[in-house]
Scaffold this motif. Structure first.
Motif, PDB file in Angstrom:
ATOM      1  N   LEU A 193     -11.840  64.593  10.892  1.00 32.53           N
ATOM      2  CA  LEU A 193     -10.630  64.542  11.696  1.00 32.53           C
ATOM      3  C   LEU A 193      -9.634  63.567  11.091  1.00 32.53           C
ATOM      4  O   LEU A 193     -10.025  62.614  10.403  1.00 32.53           O
ATOM      5  CB  LEU A 193     -10.961  64.088  13.122  1.00 32.53           C
ATOM      6  N   VAL A 194      -8.360  63.790  11.372  1.00 36.58           N
ATOM      7  CA  VAL A 194      -7.295  62.872  10.951  1.00 36.58           C
ATOM      8  C   VAL A 194      -6.588  62.410  12.221  1.00 36.58           C
ATOM      9  O   VAL A 194      -5.972  63.222  12.920  1.00 36.58           O
ATOM     10  CB  VAL A 194      -6.309  63.544   9.981  1.00 36.58           C
ATOM     11  N   ASP A 195      -6.688  61.136  12.529  1.00 32.87           N
ATOM     12  CA  ASP A 195      -6.167  60.568  13.772  1.00 32.87           C
ATOM     13  C   ASP A 195      -4.958  59.691  13.459  1.00 32.87           C
ATOM     14  O   ASP A 195      -5.087  58.669  12.778  1.00 32.87           O
ATOM     15  CB  ASP A 195      -7.269  59.744  14.459  1.00 32.87           C
ATOM     16  N   ILE A 196      -3.794  60.074  13.968  1.00 37.16           N
ATOM     17  CA  ILE A 196      -2.554  59.382  13.624  1.00 37.16           C
ATOM     18  C   ILE A 196      -2.230  58.227  14.576  1.00 37.16           C
ATOM     19  O   ILE A 196      -1.272  57.481  14.346  1.00 37.16           O
ATOM     20  CB  ILE A 196      -1.383  60.388  13.600  1.00 37.16           C
ATOM     21  N   HIS A 197      -3.058  58.038  15.614  1.00 39.99           N
ATOM     22  CA  HIS A 197      -2.732  57.028  16.624  1.00 39.99           C
ATOM     23  C   HIS A 197      -3.988  56.248  17.016  1.00 39.99           C
ATOM     24  O   HIS A 197      -4.619  56.498  18.036  1.00 39.99           O
ATOM     25  CB  HIS A 197      -2.105  57.706  17.846  1.00 39.99           C
ATOM     26  N   VAL A 198      -4.309  55.287  16.166  1.00 39.68           N
ATOM     27  CA  VAL A 198      -5.458  54.393  16.357  1.00 39.68           C
ATOM     28  C   VAL A 198      -4.930  52.973  16.255  1.00 39.68           C
ATOM     29  O   VAL A 198      -3.941  52.724  15.555  1.00 39.68           O
ATOM     30  CB  VAL A 198      -6.526  54.666  15.267  1.00 39.68           C
ATOM     31  N   HIS A 199      -5.555  52.047  16.946  1.00 42.66           N
ATOM     32  CA  HIS A 199      -5.097  50.653  16.882  1.00 42.66           C
ATOM     33  C   HIS A 199      -6.159  49.721  16.312  1.00 42.66           C
ATOM     34  O   HIS A 199      -7.270  49.645  16.838  1.00 42.66           O
ATOM     35  CB  HIS A 199      -4.689  50.154  18.266  1.00 42.66           C
ATOM     36  N   PHE A 200      -5.791  49.055  15.237  1.00 45.54           N
ATOM     37  CA  PHE A 200      -6.526  47.894  14.738  1.00 45.54           C
ATOM     38  C   PHE A 200      -5.504  46.784  14.591  1.00 45.54           C
ATOM     39  O   PHE A 200      -4.385  47.012  14.111  1.00 45.54           O
ATOM     40  CB  PHE A 200      -7.227  48.191  13.411  1.00 45.54           C
ATOM     41  N   LEU A 201      -5.879  45.594  15.026  1.00 49.99           N
ATOM     42  CA  LEU A 201      -4.954  44.462  15.069  1.00 49.99           C
ATOM     43  C   LEU A 201      -5.689  43.188  14.677  1.00 49.99           C
ATOM     44  O   LEU A 201      -6.923  43.134  14.751  1.00 49.99           O
ATOM     45  CB  LEU A 201      -4.395  44.299  16.491  1.00 49.99           C
ATOM     46  N   PRO A 202      -4.956  42.165  14.280  1.00 49.37           N
ATOM     47  CA  PRO A 202      -5.606  40.871  14.074  1.00 49.37           C
ATOM     48  C   PRO A 202      -6.367  40.473  15.334  1.00 49.37           C
ATOM     49  O   PRO A 202      -5.922  40.751  16.458  1.00 49.37           O
ATOM     50  CB  PRO A 202      -4.436  39.923  13.797  1.00 49.37           C
ATOM     51  N   GLU A 203      -7.496  39.806  15.165  1.00 50.50           N
ATOM     52  CA  GLU A 203      -8.387  39.562  16.289  1.00 50.50           C
ATOM     53  C   GLU A 203      -7.714  38.830  17.444  1.00 50.50           C
ATOM     54  O   GLU A 203      -7.922  39.165  18.608  1.00 50.50           O
ATOM     55  CB  GLU A 203      -9.633  38.786  15.809  1.00 50.50           C
ATOM     56  N   ARG A 204      -6.908  37.834  17.145  1.00 57.11           N
ATOM     57  CA  ARG A 204      -6.307  37.088  18.259  1.00 57.11           C
ATOM     58  C   ARG A 204      -5.258  37.924  19.000  1.00 57.11           C
ATOM     59  O   ARG A 204      -5.056  37.739  20.193  1.00 57.11           O
ATOM     60  CB  ARG A 204      -5.721  35.760  17.782  1.00 57.11           C
ATOM     61  N   VAL A 205      -4.621  38.864  18.295  1.00 59.03           N
ATOM     62  CA  VAL A 205      -3.676  39.763  18.957  1.00 59.03           C
ATOM     63  C   VAL A 205      -4.435  40.780  19.805  1.00 59.03           C
ATOM     64  O   VAL A 205      -4.077  41.042  20.960  1.00 59.03           O
ATOM     65  CB  VAL A 205      -2.788  40.476  17.925  1.00 59.03           C
ATOM     66  N   LEU A 206      -5.506  41.331  19.247  1.00 63.75           N
ATOM     67  CA  LEU A 206      -6.293  42.302  19.992  1.00 63.75           C
ATOM     68  C   LEU A 206      -6.893  41.678  21.243  1.00 63.75           C
ATOM     69  O   LEU A 206      -6.979  42.320  22.299  1.00 63.75           O
ATOM     70  CB  LEU A 206      -7.386  42.881  19.098  1.00 63.75           C
ATOM     71  N   ALA A 207      -7.308  40.429  21.154  1.00 64.47           N
ATOM     72  CA  ALA A 207      -7.868  39.743  22.321  1.00 64.47           C
ATOM     73  C   ALA A 207      -6.842  39.680  23.448  1.00 64.47           C
ATOM     74  O   ALA A 207      -7.187  39.854  24.633  1.00 64.47           O
ATOM     75  CB  ALA A 207      -8.321  38.339  21.932  1.00 64.47           C
ATOM     76  N   LYS A 208      -5.573  39.485  23.110  1.00 60.42           N
ATOM     77  CA  LYS A 208      -4.522  39.448  24.135  1.00 60.42           C
ATOM     78  C   LYS A 208      -4.284  40.840  24.713  1.00 60.42           C
ATOM     79  O   LYS A 208      -4.013  40.979  25.914  1.00 60.42           O
ATOM     80  CB  LYS A 208      -3.245  38.878  23.535  1.00 60.42           C
ATOM     81  N   VAL A 209      -4.371  41.860  23.871  1.00 61.91           N
ATOM     82  CA  VAL A 209      -4.226  43.230  24.361  1.00 61.91           C
ATOM     83  C   VAL A 209      -5.340  43.546  25.357  1.00 61.91           C
ATOM     84  O   VAL A 209      -5.097  44.083  26.450  1.00 61.91           O
ATOM     85  CB  VAL A 209      -4.237  44.232  23.186  1.00 61.91           C
ATOM     86  N   TRP A 210      -6.567  43.191  24.987  1.00 55.10           N
ATOM     87  CA  TRP A 210      -7.692  43.464  25.882  1.00 55.10           C
ATOM     88  C   TRP A 210      -7.593  42.651  27.168  1.00 55.10           C
ATOM     89  O   TRP A 210      -7.973  43.132  28.240  1.00 55.10           O
ATOM     90  CB  TRP A 210      -8.999  43.189  25.146  1.00 55.10           C
TER      91      TRP A 210
END
Length: 298
Positions: free
Chosen positions: A22-39
């Protein structure tokens, strides 16, 4: 065409469609401290959205990558986005480093309306970026801002797709709305645009933009799944309306921040394909692989 029952069934289901992944055009990977705020934001979803939003793939980065690969995703766009000035260029550097170490991730970039935007977007294009994320809602900015006019023009000239979250879902923002973003497209009609979440909940307006501008696409992110159908349902004739634009729809999922498993999104797409004889397996192959692969140049 019946979709996969669970994540462990996805890879075999895709092979049954004749796809090697599959080819997924909308996935999120972020720096850990940014992702922690998103979560942390999603942890407060009942306050923000009036409903819980448990992040299904709340895992360390290595395990998230393994989970994505285990479902048969062979190429993905790890999207990053800023919420304030001075953040985008740093995120672009992180995204380039991430793509350099993960060969199935395409290099991506983002921007914010600030004086430096044209310079660092030009730098990203020269470095080979293949997808750009624009989050009008989180960034709380007007996409028609004069400081972004040159940026939109560069992206249009380069043919690099912009995945743009400009719809009112899941929360209305000061500058969200398909009517607002339509003004950008009127000025830059050659801009390759992927309307994130199919413009949710303005599905009708999104379809009109696809029909009006030949380089506008819809992504499937969170569209038609039970979670979203409970508060932003699709039009009842959605599969029939996709029949005329079958090559303008691309797979997106919002992995890892979704409140359900990956297979759930694929079942929704499979239901559309099965609901209209004009769609079927050719539509699935286009959405899950061929069209996003074309946009990401893979």
């Amino acid at each position: 065409m019946t979709g996969p029952g669970a994540d462990e069934d996805v890879a075999a289901w895709a092979r049954g469609l004749g796809l090697d992944g599959l080819v997924d055009i909308h996935v999120h990977f972020l720096p850990e401290r940014v992702l922690a705020k998103v979560w942390a934001y999603f942890d407060g979803a009942e306050q923000h959205y009036g409903m819980p939003w448990p992040v299904h793939y709340r895992l360390p980065e290595a395990e998230r990558l393994a989970a994505l690969r285990a479902v048969g995703v062979r190429t993905f766009a790890p999207l990053v986005y800023p919420h304030k000035p001075g953040m985008a260029e740093w995120l672009n550097g992180w995204a380039r480093e991430f793509a350099a170490r993960e060969p199935d991730a395409v290099p991506t970039a983002t921007f914010f309306p600030e004086p430096e935007a044209a310079r660092y977007v030009e730098d990203a294009l020269r470095a080979g970026v293949r997808c750009v994320k624009v989050h009008v809602q989180v960034g709380a900015f007007d996409p028609r801002d004069d400081r972004l006019d040159a940026v939109w023009g560069m992206l249009a000239d380069a043919g690099v797709p912009a995945v743009v979250h400009c719809g009112h879902g899941p929360l209305r923002g000061e500058h969200t709305g398909l009517d607002v973003f339509a003004r950008v497209l009127e000025r830059h009609p050659g801009l390759v645009t992927v309307l994130a979440h199919a413009g949710m909940p303005e599905y009708d307006a999104a379809l009109r933009l696809v029909q009006r501008f030949p380089r506008v696409y819809l992504d499937t992110t969170m569209v038609g799944v039970p979670f979203t159908e409970s508060f932003m349902p699709l039009p009842g004739d959605w599969p029939a309306r996709l029949a005329g634009i079958a090559d303008r729809v691309v797979l997106g999922t919002d992995f890892p921040n979704i409140p359900y498993d990956y297979a759930t999104q694929l079942r929704a797409i499979a239901e559309w394909a099965e609901a209209d004889d004009r769609l079927g397996e050719p539509f699935l192959r286009a959405v899950l692989h061929d069209t996003p692969a074309k946009l990401l140049d893979v």
